[in-house]
Design an enzyme around this catalytic site. Structure first.
Site, PDB file in Angstrom:
ATOM      1  N   SER A  65      43.436 -35.869  44.332  1.00  0.00           N
ATOM      2  CA  SER A  65      42.243 -35.201  43.809  1.00  0.00           C
ATOM      3  C   SER A  65      42.468 -33.716  43.527  1.00  0.00           C
ATOM      4  CB  SER A  65      41.115 -35.435  44.814  1.00  0.00           C
ATOM      5  OG  SER A  65      39.919 -34.906  44.372  1.00  0.00           O
ATOM      6  N   ASP A 281      36.759 -37.122  39.435  1.00  0.00           N
ATOM      7  CA  ASP A 281      35.561 -37.706  40.061  1.00  0.00           C
ATOM      8  C   ASP A 281      34.555 -36.631  40.465  1.00  0.00           C
ATOM      9  OD1 ASP A 281      36.923 -36.730  42.250  1.00  0.00           O
ATOM     10  OD2 ASP A 281      36.918 -38.607  43.382  1.00  0.00           O
ATOM     11  N   GLU A 371      27.389 -34.561  46.295  1.00  0.00           N
ATOM     12  CA  GLU A 371      27.866 -33.516  47.183  1.00  0.00           C
ATOM     13  C   GLU A 371      27.772 -32.215  46.393  1.00  0.00           C
ATOM     14  OE1 GLU A 371      30.983 -35.309  50.225  1.00  0.00           O
ATOM     15  OE2 GLU A 371      31.842 -35.149  48.244  1.00  0.00           O
ATOM     16  N   ALA A 372      27.579 -31.104  47.120  1.00  0.00           N
ATOM     17  CA  ALA A 372      27.453 -29.819  46.437  1.00  0.00           C
ATOM     18  C   ALA A 372      28.667 -29.554  45.548  1.00  0.00           C
ATOM     19  CB  ALA A 372      27.283 -28.709  47.459  1.00  0.00           C
ATOM     20  N   GLY A 502      38.081 -33.395  56.775  1.00  0.00           N
ATOM     21  CA  GLY A 502      38.710 -34.712  56.827  1.00  0.00           C
ATOM     22  C   GLY A 502      39.873 -34.805  55.860  1.00  0.00           C
ATOM     23  N   THR A 503      40.130 -33.768  55.096  1.00  0.00           N
ATOM     24  CA  THR A 503      41.220 -33.842  54.110  1.00  0.00           C
ATOM     25  C   THR A 503      42.253 -32.729  54.269  1.00  0.00           C
ATOM     26  OG1 THR A 503      40.004 -32.495  52.520  1.00  0.00           O
ATOM     27  CG2 THR A 503      39.691 -34.865  52.356  1.00  0.00           C
ATOM     28  N   ARG A 508      36.083 -26.134  58.507  1.00  0.00           N
ATOM     29  CA  ARG A 508      35.312 -25.504  57.432  1.00  0.00           C
ATOM     30  C   ARG A 508      34.088 -24.801  58.005  1.00  0.00           C
ATOM     31  NH1 ARG A 508      37.837 -27.138  53.043  1.00  0.00           N
ATOM     32  NH2 ARG A 508      38.401 -29.329  52.814  1.00  0.00           N
TER      33      ARG A 508
END
Ligand code: NG1
Ligand code: ZN
Length: 545
Positions: A65, A281, A371-372, A502-503, A508
Site C-alpha cells: 500500500s 484503495d 477512515e480519515a 498495526g502496520t 501513533r
C-alpha cells in the site's frame, strides 16, 4: 501423502529465516520485501486451504500500500471480496512463524482444526502492485498454491480493490460483474456516465480533475479506465510512475499526514485535485485557495458528501432506509458533530482497520464507512438494493421519485462494495459534485475541520499500550491515560489518543484542538508522555515549532 511431499520440497525453495517472526496485522503482513519470500509461499498454502474450506475462490494481493518502495506485504481476500475471517488471520501468523522443520505440522494443524477436506478443489486469484519486488513475491504465492494442487489465476498488475472485485464476481457467478478488468471498467464507467451525462451546464473546468497517482498501480489503471469516461471526466495524471518513486513525497498518505500538496503536481488556484495511495484503495482530495492556503478533503469529508447525497436521494425517492456513517477515532471531531447534530445521521466509531469498519457498516440499510485517511466505501444491504431496483421499475411513481431512484441505482453500481476503492470513490465524488453543481470549495465549506496533528513515537515494545473504547482510551501502561487526560484539559476543543500501529513498529499519537499551534503542541506533549511512560527509544520527541 504426495501433496505434502510437494509442499516439503517446494518450501525448501522459500526457506524461512530462523527466528524471524511476523504478524498478520491491520492489513496483512507488511515489512521489508527481503523478509517476505517464505511468507508469500505460505500464504499461497493458506489461501488454498481457505479455498477448500469455503469451496470458493480466495484472493491473495501482494502489496504494501502506502509503505515505502522497499517494503512489501500480502493480504488474503475472502469469498465475497471482504478481508479474511479473523480466525484465519491467526492461522496466517502461526503458519508464517513456524520454523522450517515445523511447517508441515503447522499446516496439518490448521487442516485438522478447520476440518478442511483436502479432496476439495481450490482456486486462488492473485494480484500485485508495481513494486520491483512484487513480481517475484507473487511467484512465491503461486508456488504455494500449486504445491497443494490448487488452481491459480494470476491477474498480474491490479489495484487491491480490483482484485477484491474479481474475487466477488467469481464467487457470485457474475452477478456482481464480470471478473475481468474490462468488466470492471465497463461496470464503473456505465454507472458513471449514466449519473453525469444528463447533468446540465457542466463546464470544461468542472470536468477537469488533477490526479496524483503516487507513482503506483492506480496511475496505470486510471490510464486504462480513461477512454471509457473521457467524455465526462478529463483526468490529468501526475506521478504516474514513469520517473518518480512509489509513494515518495506523493500519494494519499503523504498528503493526509503532511497536510500538504504532493510534489510533481502543478495546481492552479481552486483547482480540484486528488491523490491515490500506492495500491489505489485510498483517496483524498485537496485544493489551494487564492491566499495559497492548502485545503484537505479527507475520508471524513468524503463520507459526509456521500452520506448527505444518499440521504437526500432517499428522501426524494420516499424510501425509508437508514443511512449510517462508520468512523474511527481518527475522524475529525467536526465531522462527527456535523453528521450527528446537523445531518441527523447515526455515527458509529470502531477500531482502526478496514475490517472493523466494514463489519459495522453491514449492520445498516446503507452503511457509509471511511477512515480519515481516505479508505472507505458504502455498503447497501440486500433489502435496500432490492427496494431501489423495484422502485426504478415501478411505473406508478412520479418523475421526481423515479429520477431519485435511478440515481440511487447507478450510485450502487458505481460503488465497489467489496472494499475501499480509490477509482470508484473518485467517480462517486465526481458524480455527486456534478449532480449537486458543487465546486470543491462548496464541498469543503460543509464544515470546518478542527486543526489536528498525527505523530509517531518509537518505543521498545509497542504492545505495552493496550486500548479500549474503540481505541480512544489507553488502559496500559499505568498513568498514561491520566497524563493524556490532564494534557487535553490545557487546550480548547481538544481531544487526543494513542494506539500501537498495526502496520508499523511505532505508537501513533493523534491530537486535535481549536488552533493548529494547540493541536501541534498537544500532540508533542502526548508524544513525550508516551516516550516516558511506554518505553521510548532513541531521542526524545522534539516540539514541532
Ligand atoms: P495503523 O498502522 O494500524 O495505524 C494504518 C492506518 C489504518 C489502515 C491501515 C492499513 C491510520 C492512522 N492508520 O494502520 O487506518 O488504513 O494502515 O492500511 O491512518
Ligand atoms: Zn492502500
Amino acid at each position: 501423502m504426495a501433496q505434502f511431499d510437494e509442499v516439503a520440497q517446494k518450501s525448501k525453495l522459500h526457506p524461512k529465516p530462523e527466528g524471524l517472526t511476523l504478524q498478520y496485522g491491520t492489513a496483512g503482513f507488511r515489512t521489508n520485501a527481503k523478509h517476505l519470500d517464505h511468507i508469500m509461499f505460505r500464504m499461497g498454502l493458506l489461501a488454498t486451504l481457505r479455498s477448500k474450506k469455503t469451496k470458493s475462490t480466495i484472493g491473495v494481493m501482494v502489496t504494501a500500500s502506502h509503505n515505502p518502495e522497499e517494503d512489501n506485504g500480502v493480504k488474503l481476500i475472502d469469498p465475497m471480496g471482504e478481508m479474511v475471517a479473523a480466525a484465519w488471520e491467526e492461522y496466517a501468523t502461526q503458519l508464517a512463524n513456524a520454523e522450517q522443520e515445523h511447517l508441515l505440522t503447522a499446516l496439518k494443524d490448521i487442516i485438522e482444526k478447520e476440518d478442511v477436506s483436502m479432496s476439495e478443489a481450490a482456486s486462488v486469484y492473485i494480484g500485485r502492485d508495481t513494486r520491483p519486488s512484487s513480481a517475484a513475491l507473487s511467484q512465491a504465492v503461486l508456488d504455494g498454491v500449486s504445491s497443494l494442487g490448487g488452481k491459480t489465476h494470476d491477474y498480474g498488475l491490479v489495484s487491491t480493490p480490483q482484485l477484491h472485485y474479481m474475487v466477488c464476481c467469481c464467487n457470485t457467478k457474475g452477478r456482481y460483474g464480470s471478473a475481468t478488468l474490462e468488466g470492471y471498467y465497463q461496470k464503473l464507467s456505465q454507472a458513471f456516465l449514466q449519473l453525469t451525462q444528463n447533468v446540465p451546464n457542466r463546464t470544461d473546468d468542472q470536468k477537469r480533475l488533477l490526479l496524483d497517482g503516487a507513482n503506483g498501480i492506480g496511475a496505470l489503471k486510471m490510464r486504462e479506465l480513461e477512454p471509457f469516461i473521457r467524455s465526462e471526466l478529463q483526468v490529468l495524471l501526475s506521478n504516474d510512475g514513469s520517473s518518480g518513486k512509489l509513494n515518495h513525497l506523493c500519494g494519499a498518505d503523504y498528503v493526509k499526514v503532511q497536510q500538504k500538496a504532493p510534489q510533481g503536481v502543478s495546481m492552479g488556484v481552486g483547482e480540484r485535485c486528488c491523490s491515490f495511495d500506492g495500491d489505489a484503495d485510498r483517496i483524498v482530495y485537496y485544493y489551494t485557495d487564492s491566499k495559497n492556503c492548502f485545503h484537505l478533503l479527507d475520508g471524513d469529508k468524503i463520507a459526509t458528501l456521500i452520506s448527505t447525497f444518499l440521504k437526500e436521494l432517499l428522501t426524494q425517492a420516499e424510501l425509508n432506509l437508514q443511512v449510517a456513517v462508520v468512523q474511527t477515532a481518527y475522524a475529525n471531531g467536526s465531522s462527527t458533530h456535523y453528521l450527528e447534530d446537523v445531518m441527523k445521521v447515526s455515527v458509529c466509531c470502531t477500531k482502526t482497520g478496514v475490517k472493523h469498519l466494514h463489519h459495522a457498516a453491514q449492520e445498516y440499510d446503507i452503511g457509509v464507512y471511511f477512515e480519515a485517511n481516505g479508505h472507505g466505501t458504502v455498503l447497501f444491504s440486500k433489502a435496500a438494493q432490492k427496494q431501489i431496483v423495484e422502485l426504478v421499475k415501478d411505473s406508478n411513481i412520479n418523475d421526481e421519485r423515479k429520477h431519485a431512484a435511478k440515481l440511487l441505482e447507478n450510485t450502487v453500481n458505481l460503488i465497489n462494495q467489496t472494499v475501499g476503492d480509490a477509482i470508484s470513490d473518485m467517480l462517486v465524488i465526481e458524480a455527486v459534485l456534478a449532480i449537486r453543481g458543487m465546486s470543491v470549495q462548496d464541498w469543503d465549506e460543509i464544515y470546518t475541520d478542527l486543526p489536528n496533528r498525527q505523530l509517531k513515537v518509537t518505543v521498545s515494545d509497542r504492545r505495552v499500550i493496550d486500548t479500549t473504547d474503540a481505541e480512544r482510551r489507553a488502559v496500559t501502561p499505568e498513568g498514561l491515560q491520566d497524563a493524556i487526560d490532564s494534557l487535553v484539559k490545557k487546550y480548547k476543543n481538544a481531544r487526543s489518543f494513542v494506539r500501537p500501529s498495526g502496520t508499523e513498529d511505532v505508537v501513533r499519537v493523534y491530537a486535535e484542538a481549536d488552533t493548529q499551534e494547540g493541536a501541534d503542541s498537544l500532540a508533542h506533549e502526548v508524544s513525550l508522555a508516551v516516550y516516558r511512560l511506554a518505553g521510548g527509544v532513541g531521542d526524545e520527541p522534539k516540539p514541532l515549532h
